[in-house]
Scaffold this motif. Structure first.
Motif, PDB file in Angstrom:
ATOM      1  N   THR A  37     122.103 106.675 -19.207  1.00 42.33           N
ATOM      2  CA  THR A  37     122.464 106.487 -17.796  1.00 42.33           C
ATOM      3  C   THR A  37     121.262 106.034 -16.979  1.00 42.33           C
ATOM      4  OG1 THR A  37     122.189 108.863 -17.324  1.00 42.33           O
ATOM      5  CG2 THR A  37     124.432 108.079 -17.835  1.00 42.33           C
ATOM      6  N   ALA A  38     120.082 106.506 -17.317  1.00 43.12           N
ATOM      7  CA  ALA A  38     118.868 106.048 -16.623  1.00 43.12           C
ATOM      8  C   ALA A  38     118.645 104.561 -16.883  1.00 43.12           C
ATOM      9  CB  ALA A  38     117.662 106.862 -17.071  1.00 43.12           C
ATOM     10  N   ARG A  39     118.870 104.131 -18.112  1.00 45.35           N
ATOM     11  CA  ARG A  39     118.721 102.702 -18.456  1.00 45.35           C
ATOM     12  C   ARG A  39     119.713 101.863 -17.658  1.00 45.35           C
ATOM     13  NH1 ARG A  39     116.183 100.285 -22.174  1.00 45.35           N
ATOM     14  NH2 ARG A  39     115.844 102.190 -23.367  1.00 45.35           N
ATOM     15  N   ARG A  40     120.959 102.324 -17.553  1.00 49.97           N
ATOM     16  CA  ARG A  40     121.954 101.579 -16.782  1.00 49.97           C
ATOM     17  C   ARG A  40     121.556 101.504 -15.307  1.00 49.97           C
ATOM     18  NH1 ARG A  40     127.249 104.308 -17.905  1.00 49.97           N
ATOM     19  NH2 ARG A  40     126.386 105.210 -19.771  1.00 49.97           N
ATOM     20  N   ARG A  41     121.084 102.624 -14.755  1.00 50.52           N
ATOM     21  CA  ARG A  41     120.683 102.669 -13.343  1.00 50.52           C
ATOM     22  C   ARG A  41     119.579 101.651 -13.068  1.00 50.52           C
ATOM     23  NH1 ARG A  41     121.469 103.226  -8.062  1.00 50.52           N
ATOM     24  NH2 ARG A  41     119.750 104.207  -6.977  1.00 50.52           N
ATOM     25  N   LEU A  42     118.514 101.701 -13.838  1.00 48.34           N
ATOM     26  CA  LEU A  42     117.384 100.797 -13.601  1.00 48.34           C
ATOM     27  C   LEU A  42     117.774  99.345 -13.894  1.00 48.34           C
ATOM     28  CD1 LEU A  42     114.328 102.851 -14.888  1.00 48.34           C
ATOM     29  CD2 LEU A  42     115.422 102.861 -12.633  1.00 48.34           C
ATOM     30  N   SER A  43     118.578  99.128 -14.919  1.00 47.19           N
ATOM     31  CA  SER A  43     119.027  97.763 -15.231  1.00 47.19           C
ATOM     32  C   SER A  43     119.854  97.182 -14.096  1.00 47.19           C
ATOM     33  CB  SER A  43     119.861  97.744 -16.522  1.00 47.19           C
ATOM     34  OG  SER A  43     119.057  98.040 -17.632  1.00 47.19           O
ATOM     35  N   GLN A  44     120.733  97.988 -13.507  1.00 47.42           N
ATOM     36  CA  GLN A  44     121.551  97.501 -12.396  1.00 47.42           C
ATOM     37  C   GLN A  44     120.688  97.098 -11.211  1.00 47.42           C
ATOM     38  OE1 GLN A  44     124.244 100.781 -11.779  1.00 47.42           O
ATOM     39  NE2 GLN A  44     125.720  99.996 -13.258  1.00 47.42           N
ATOM     40  N   ILE A  45     119.651  97.868 -10.933  1.00 47.87           N
ATOM     41  CA  ILE A  45     118.765  97.520  -9.815  1.00 47.87           C
ATOM     42  C   ILE A  45     118.044  96.209 -10.112  1.00 47.87           C
ATOM     43  CG2 ILE A  45     116.741  98.220  -8.479  1.00 47.87           C
ATOM     44  CD1 ILE A  45     117.645 101.166  -9.030  1.00 47.87           C
ATOM     45  N   ILE A  46     117.516  96.081 -11.327  1.00 45.81           N
ATOM     46  CA  ILE A  46     116.786  94.871 -11.714  1.00 45.81           C
ATOM     47  C   ILE A  46     117.695  93.642 -11.646  1.00 45.81           C
ATOM     48  CG2 ILE A  46     115.721  93.698 -13.697  1.00 45.81           C
ATOM     49  CD1 ILE A  46     114.518  96.457 -14.463  1.00 45.81           C
ATOM     50  N   GLU A  47     118.947  93.801 -12.015  1.00 50.46           N
ATOM     51  CA  GLU A  47     119.884  92.670 -12.069  1.00 50.46           C
ATOM     52  C   GLU A  47     120.461  92.288 -10.710  1.00 50.46           C
ATOM     53  OE1 GLU A  47     122.703  93.993 -14.986  1.00 50.46           O
ATOM     54  OE2 GLU A  47     121.204  93.903 -16.586  1.00 50.46           O
ATOM     55  N   THR A  48     120.250  93.109  -9.699  1.00 49.68           N
ATOM     56  CA  THR A  48     120.781  92.817  -8.379  1.00 49.68           C
ATOM     57  C   THR A  48     119.948  91.718  -7.715  1.00 49.68           C
ATOM     58  OG1 THR A  48     121.556  95.087  -8.155  1.00 49.68           O
ATOM     59  CG2 THR A  48     121.336  93.825  -6.123  1.00 49.68           C
ATOM     60  N   PRO A  49     120.606  90.743  -7.076  1.00 47.26           N
ATOM     61  CA  PRO A  49     119.842  89.689  -6.376  1.00 47.26           C
ATOM     62  C   PRO A  49     118.840  90.294  -5.393  1.00 47.26           C
ATOM     63  CG  PRO A  49     122.163  89.109  -6.469  1.00 47.26           C
ATOM     64  CD  PRO A  49     122.053  90.541  -6.970  1.00 47.26           C
ATOM     65  N   GLY A  50     117.706  89.655  -5.268  1.00 47.08           N
ATOM     66  CA  GLY A  50     116.669  90.110  -4.345  1.00 47.08           C
ATOM     67  C   GLY A  50     115.810  91.227  -4.909  1.00 47.08           C
ATOM     68  N   TYR A  51     115.907  91.495  -6.206  1.00 46.00           N
ATOM     69  CA  TYR A  51     115.145  92.581  -6.808  1.00 46.00           C
ATOM     70  C   TYR A  51     113.642  92.400  -6.623  1.00 46.00           C
ATOM     71  CZ  TYR A  51     112.693  95.292 -10.299  1.00 46.00           C
ATOM     72  OH  TYR A  51     111.788  96.124 -10.925  1.00 46.00           O
ATOM     73  N   ARG A  52     112.994  93.505  -6.267  1.00 41.95           N
ATOM     74  CA  ARG A  52     111.539  93.594  -6.247  1.00 41.95           C
ATOM     75  C   ARG A  52     111.186  94.955  -6.822  1.00 41.95           C
ATOM     76  NH1 ARG A  52     112.947  89.305  -4.849  1.00 41.95           N
ATOM     77  NH2 ARG A  52     112.102  87.930  -3.269  1.00 41.95           N
ATOM     78  N   GLY A  53     110.254  94.989  -7.756  1.00 37.38           N
ATOM     79  CA  GLY A  53     109.843  96.256  -8.328  1.00 37.38           C
ATOM     80  C   GLY A  53     108.401  96.198  -8.781  1.00 37.38           C
ATOM     81  N   TYR A  54     107.720  97.335  -8.659  1.00 39.09           N
ATOM     82  CA  TYR A  54     106.309  97.420  -9.015  1.00 39.09           C
ATOM     83  C   TYR A  54     106.053  98.721  -9.768  1.00 39.09           C
ATOM     84  CZ  TYR A  54     106.289  93.658  -5.722  1.00 39.09           C
ATOM     85  OH  TYR A  54     106.595  92.480  -5.089  1.00 39.09           O
ATOM     86  N   SER A  55     105.102  98.656 -10.681  1.00 34.07           N
ATOM     87  CA  SER A  55     104.751  99.825 -11.470  1.00 34.07           C
ATOM     88  C   SER A  55     103.278 100.152 -11.267  1.00 34.07           C
ATOM     89  CB  SER A  55     105.017  99.557 -12.952  1.00 34.07           C
ATOM     90  OG  SER A  55     104.228  98.479 -13.415  1.00 34.07           O
ATOM     91  N   ALA A  56     102.976 101.430 -11.425  1.00 35.74           N
ATOM     92  CA  ALA A  56     101.596 101.906 -11.376  1.00 35.74           C
ATOM     93  C   ALA A  56     101.237 102.421 -12.761  1.00 35.74           C
ATOM     94  CB  ALA A  56     101.446 103.015 -10.340  1.00 35.74           C
ATOM     95  N   SER A  57     100.105 101.995 -13.260  1.00 37.15           N
ATOM     96  CA  SER A  57      99.636 102.449 -14.567  1.00 37.15           C
ATOM     97  C   SER A  57      98.250 103.039 -14.432  1.00 37.15           C
ATOM     98  CB  SER A  57      99.593 101.292 -15.564  1.00 37.15           C
ATOM     99  OG  SER A  57     100.881 100.758 -15.743  1.00 37.15           O
ATOM    100  N   PHE A  58      98.008 104.058 -15.233  1.00 39.59           N
ATOM    101  CA  PHE A  58      96.693 104.701 -15.303  1.00 39.59           C
ATOM    102  C   PHE A  58      96.325 104.790 -16.774  1.00 39.59           C
ATOM    103  CE2 PHE A  58      94.239 108.774 -15.570  1.00 39.59           C
ATOM    104  CZ  PHE A  58      93.095 108.294 -14.952  1.00 39.59           C
TER     105      PHE A  58
END
Length: 149
Positions: A37-58
């Motif tokens: 369900t987490a994969r579906r949630r994040l995939s749906q956000i990524i697939e939505t038009p206008g998607y912007r996402g950023y990650s932080a790595s340490f």
């Protein structure tokens, strides 16, 4: 602490799913996300038009994530911040604030006029967002309808 901020894409989905699943299944959220369900949630956000996402790595490990979608409004563009999380062991170290500052700067460069989000009234997240300049919009309210089986 040196944090690396990068665009978050489908290429990083497995790492993002693990982080999301960990964060939101722990207090204070205590949700019941499965990996699927987490994969579906994040995939749906990524697939939505206008998607912007950023990650932080340490040290090469994903420790934070912010994602959402641009939306047209009658006076310009707005951004609906759908998800933001930081690894519980890395919270209160400025990672969330760094991600938020990066997001806002990128959105400013795209002439976005407003960022909005939904969060629980009584949660540490609300205090975090207020610390980062968000405020409760007295003109708007969230309503919901529970659909019974």
């Amino acid at each position: 602490m040196t944090i690396s901020i990068d665009s978050f894409s489908r290429d990083n989905l497995d790492e993002g799913v693990r982080l999301y699943h960990t964060v939101f299944n722990e207090p204070p959220w205590n949700d019941e996300w499965t990996v699927e369900t987490a994969r579906r949630r994040l995939s749906q956000i990524i697939e939505t038009p206008g998607y912007r996402g950023y990650s932080a790595s340490f040290r090469g490990e994903l420790v934070g994530l912010v994602m959402g979608n641009l939306e047209q409004w009658y006076r310009g563009k707005r951004f609906y911040l759908k998800e933001m999380c930081v690894c519980p062991s890395q919270q209160r170290r400025g990672i969330g604030t760094t991600l938020m500052e990066h997001l806002v700067e990128k959105l400013r460069n795209e002439s976005v006029e407003r960022v909005y989000l939904l969060t629980m009234q009584e949660s540490p997240a609300r205090a975090f967002y207020e610390k980062n300049g968000f405020h409760l919009n007295e003109q708007m309210g969230m309503q919901s309808l529970q659909i019974e089986p």
